[in-house]
Design a protein around this motif. Structure first.
Motif, PDB file in Angstrom:
ATOM      1  N   TYR A  46       0.833  -1.201   0.000  1.00 56.95           N
ATOM      2  CA  TYR A  46       0.000   0.000   0.000  1.00 56.95           C
ATOM      3  C   TYR A  46       0.865   1.248   0.000  1.00 56.95           C
ATOM      4  N   ASN A  47       1.967   1.205   0.726  1.00 56.97           N
ATOM      5  CA  ASN A  47       2.832   2.371   0.787  1.00 56.97           C
ATOM      6  C   ASN A  47       3.349   2.735  -0.592  1.00 56.97           C
ATOM      7  N   LYS A  48       3.698   1.763  -1.401  1.00 59.11           N
ATOM      8  CA  LYS A  48       4.155   2.059  -2.753  1.00 59.11           C
ATOM      9  C   LYS A  48       3.053   2.763  -3.541  1.00 59.11           C
ATOM     10  N   LYS A  49       1.816   2.330  -3.328  1.00 52.05           N
ATOM     11  CA  LYS A  49       0.699   2.998  -3.983  1.00 52.05           C
ATOM     12  C   LYS A  49       0.547   4.415  -3.435  1.00 52.05           C
ATOM     13  N   SER A  50       0.750   4.556  -2.130  1.00 51.45           N
ATOM     14  CA  SER A  50       0.627   5.873  -1.522  1.00 51.45           C
ATOM     15  C   SER A  50       1.653   6.841  -2.070  1.00 51.45           C
ATOM     16  N   VAL A  51       2.894   6.378  -2.217  1.00 53.37           N
ATOM     17  CA  VAL A  51       3.938   7.228  -2.775  1.00 53.37           C
ATOM     18  C   VAL A  51       3.609   7.592  -4.217  1.00 53.37           C
ATOM     19  N   ALA A  52       2.995   6.660  -4.937  1.00 54.14           N
ATOM     20  CA  ALA A  52       2.620   6.940  -6.321  1.00 54.14           C
ATOM     21  C   ALA A  52       1.570   8.041  -6.418  1.00 54.14           C
ATOM     22  N   MET A  53       0.843   8.296  -5.319  1.00 55.96           N
ATOM     23  CA  MET A  53      -0.159   9.353  -5.305  1.00 55.96           C
ATOM     24  C   MET A  53       0.462  10.731  -5.065  1.00 55.96           C
ATOM     25  N   LEU A  54       1.721  10.752  -4.659  1.00 51.28           N
ATOM     26  CA  LEU A  54       2.383  12.016  -4.347  1.00 51.28           C
ATOM     27  C   LEU A  54       2.911  12.680  -5.614  1.00 51.28           C
ATOM     28  N   PRO A  55       3.259  13.972  -5.550  1.00 50.39           N
ATOM     29  CA  PRO A  55       3.901  14.614  -6.706  1.00 50.39           C
ATOM     30  C   PRO A  55       5.136  13.843  -7.149  1.00 50.39           C
ATOM     31  N   ALA A  56       5.439  13.895  -8.427  1.00 54.45           N
ATOM     32  CA  ALA A  56       6.507  13.066  -9.004  1.00 54.45           C
ATOM     33  C   ALA A  56       7.852  13.292  -8.342  1.00 54.45           C
ATOM     34  N   TYR A  57       8.113  14.510  -7.882  1.00 54.21           N
ATOM     35  CA  TYR A  57       9.423  14.800  -7.310  1.00 54.21           C
ATOM     36  C   TYR A  57       9.631  14.174  -5.938  1.00 54.21           C
ATOM     37  N   CYS A  58       8.534  13.752  -5.279  1.00 48.85           N
ATOM     38  CA  CYS A  58       8.654  13.323  -3.881  1.00 48.85           C
ATOM     39  C   CYS A  58       9.623  12.156  -3.695  1.00 48.85           C
ATOM     40  N   LYS A  59       9.591  11.193  -4.609  1.00 56.63           N
ATOM     41  CA  LYS A  59      10.445  10.021  -4.394  1.00 56.63           C
ATOM     42  C   LYS A  59      11.920  10.334  -4.542  1.00 56.63           C
ATOM     43  N   TYR A  60      12.254  11.552  -4.980  1.00 49.72           N
ATOM     44  CA  TYR A  60      13.653  11.949  -5.087  1.00 49.72           C
ATOM     45  C   TYR A  60      14.078  12.890  -3.967  1.00 49.72           C
ATOM     46  N   THR A  61      13.178  13.183  -3.027  1.00 47.22           N
ATOM     47  CA  THR A  61      13.525  14.064  -1.914  1.00 47.22           C
ATOM     48  C   THR A  61      14.358  13.314  -0.885  1.00 47.22           C
ATOM     49  N   ALA A  62      14.855  14.051   0.089  1.00 46.57           N
ATOM     50  CA  ALA A  62      15.861  13.519   1.018  1.00 46.57           C
ATOM     51  C   ALA A  62      15.398  12.280   1.766  1.00 46.57           C
ATOM     52  N   TYR A  63      14.159  12.231   2.206  1.00 47.88           N
ATOM     53  CA  TYR A  63      13.669  11.071   2.952  1.00 47.88           C
ATOM     54  C   TYR A  63      13.331   9.914   2.024  1.00 47.88           C
TER      55      TYR A  63
ATOM     56  N   SER B  23      15.833   7.278  -0.180  1.00 47.72           N
ATOM     57  CA  SER B  23      16.527   6.145   0.438  1.00 47.72           C
ATOM     58  C   SER B  23      15.565   5.089   0.963  1.00 47.72           C
ATOM     59  N   GLN B  24      14.255   5.335   0.851  1.00 44.07           N
ATOM     60  CA  GLN B  24      13.270   4.417   1.414  1.00 44.07           C
ATOM     61  C   GLN B  24      12.546   3.565   0.378  1.00 44.07           C
ATOM     62  N   ILE B  25      12.481   4.030  -0.846  1.00 44.18           N
ATOM     63  CA  ILE B  25      11.755   3.288  -1.871  1.00 44.18           C
ATOM     64  C   ILE B  25      12.710   2.325  -2.555  1.00 44.18           C
ATOM     65  N   PRO B  26      12.458   1.018  -2.438  1.00 39.56           N
ATOM     66  CA  PRO B  26      13.388   0.036  -3.013  1.00 39.56           C
ATOM     67  C   PRO B  26      13.338  -0.003  -4.528  1.00 39.56           C
ATOM     68  N   GLY B  27      14.404  -0.484  -5.118  1.00 37.45           N
ATOM     69  CA  GLY B  27      14.435  -0.714  -6.557  1.00 37.45           C
ATOM     70  C   GLY B  27      14.772   0.494  -7.386  1.00 37.45           C
ATOM     71  N   GLN B  28      15.063   1.630  -6.758  1.00 38.99           N
ATOM     72  CA  GLN B  28      15.429   2.814  -7.525  1.00 38.99           C
ATOM     73  C   GLN B  28      16.911   2.784  -7.878  1.00 38.99           C
ATOM     74  N   ASP B  29      17.210   3.122  -9.103  1.00 42.85           N
ATOM     75  CA  ASP B  29      18.593   3.198  -9.550  1.00 42.85           C
ATOM     76  C   ASP B  29      19.252   4.424  -8.912  1.00 42.85           C
ATOM     77  N   ARG B  30      20.380   4.215  -8.215  1.00 41.22           N
ATOM     78  CA  ARG B  30      20.982   5.306  -7.458  1.00 41.22           C
ATOM     79  C   ARG B  30      21.471   6.433  -8.368  1.00 41.22           C
ATOM     80  N   ALA B  31      21.975   6.086  -9.536  1.00 38.06           N
ATOM     81  CA  ALA B  31      22.421   7.133 -10.456  1.00 38.06           C
ATOM     82  C   ALA B  31      21.242   7.998 -10.885  1.00 38.06           C
TER      83      ALA B  31
END
Length: 228
Positions: free
Chosen positions: A43-60, A63-71
């Motif tokens: 559900y959390n992954k779905k919740s993050v998907a509801m946020l503005p696109a930039y959110c998953k790249y913010t400081a918190y 580092s919390q969403i798995p599977g993201q390419d670090r580069a």
């Protein structure tokens, strides 16, 4: 236990610890079981998907969403920082956490106590970021609007109206605070004020479909009341 199981357990314990420390999503995961956590994470992954696109790249979040390419994360961090101003963007995870708390409050809280607790958590996040971003930050009117809406939901309408007016003062042609003010007055039965704020909004943003739709609904309701 397999290595994969160990990895899931480690992530489970880490996220529970973060939840307790943050005091934000503790209702969802701080005391949950491993099985409940796995269900929450989906559900959390779905919740993050509801946020503005930039959110998953913010400081918190970065580092919390798995599977993201670090580069990719680093590149997007720098891109959004350049767009928003890094002195602003470095604080925006608090705004995103506030939005996520509102999503939990509106869509998954089971009691009014849980809902209000999450809404207060969102306010804390907004109150952290507002004084730390530049006064001319382009997203500040949006943040103030969200804060105003949240205050209204908590029964603190005079404070909420003040924040919505502040958002309008910063950006006259930003339509969401006009809509929020109209919705508040309509719910309170003050249709004259509800209409006035829609008309003010359309004067500043004449193409705002959301305001046009609300005004049409008010007109329709007024015609029905007149016929009665």
């Amino acid at each position: 236990m397999t290595n994969g199981g160990n990895s899931r357990l480690s992530r489970f314990e880490s996220v529970r610890a973060l939840a307790r420390a943050a005091g934000l999503v503790s209702l969802a995961i701080a005391t949950c079981s491993q099985a409940q956590y796995e269900e929450w994470w989906q559900y959390n992954k779905k919740s993050v998907a509801m946020l503005p696109a930039y959110c998953k790249y913010t400081a918190y979040y970065n580092s919390q969403i798995p599977g993201q390419d670090r580069a990719e994360v680093v590149a997007e961090w720098e891109r959004w920082g350049a767009t928003m101003g890094m002195q602003n963007f470095r604080h925006m995870h608090h705004y995103c956490k506030g939005l996520e708390a509102i999503n939990y409050a509106l869509y998954s809280a089971r009691t009014k106590l849980d809902r209000d607790r999450l809404l207060r958590a969102a306010l804390n996040e907004f109150d952290y970021v507002i004084p730390r971003v530049a006064p001319d930050f382009a997203v500040l009117p949006e943040i103030l609007t969200r804060k105003g809406e949240t205050l209204v939901r908590l029964g603190r309408a005079p404070e909420g109206v003040g924040q919505l007016n502040r958002a309008i003062e910063l950006k006259r042609d930003y339509w969401p605070p006009y809509a929020a003010l109209s919705d508040h007055y309509k719910k309170a039965g003050d249709l004259a004020n509800a209409r006035e704020w829609l008309e003010k909004g359309l004067s500043a943003a004449p193409d705002a479909k959301a305001l046009q739709r609300r005004l049409a609904e008010l007109d329709k309701s007024s015609r029905k009341a007149t016929r009665k």
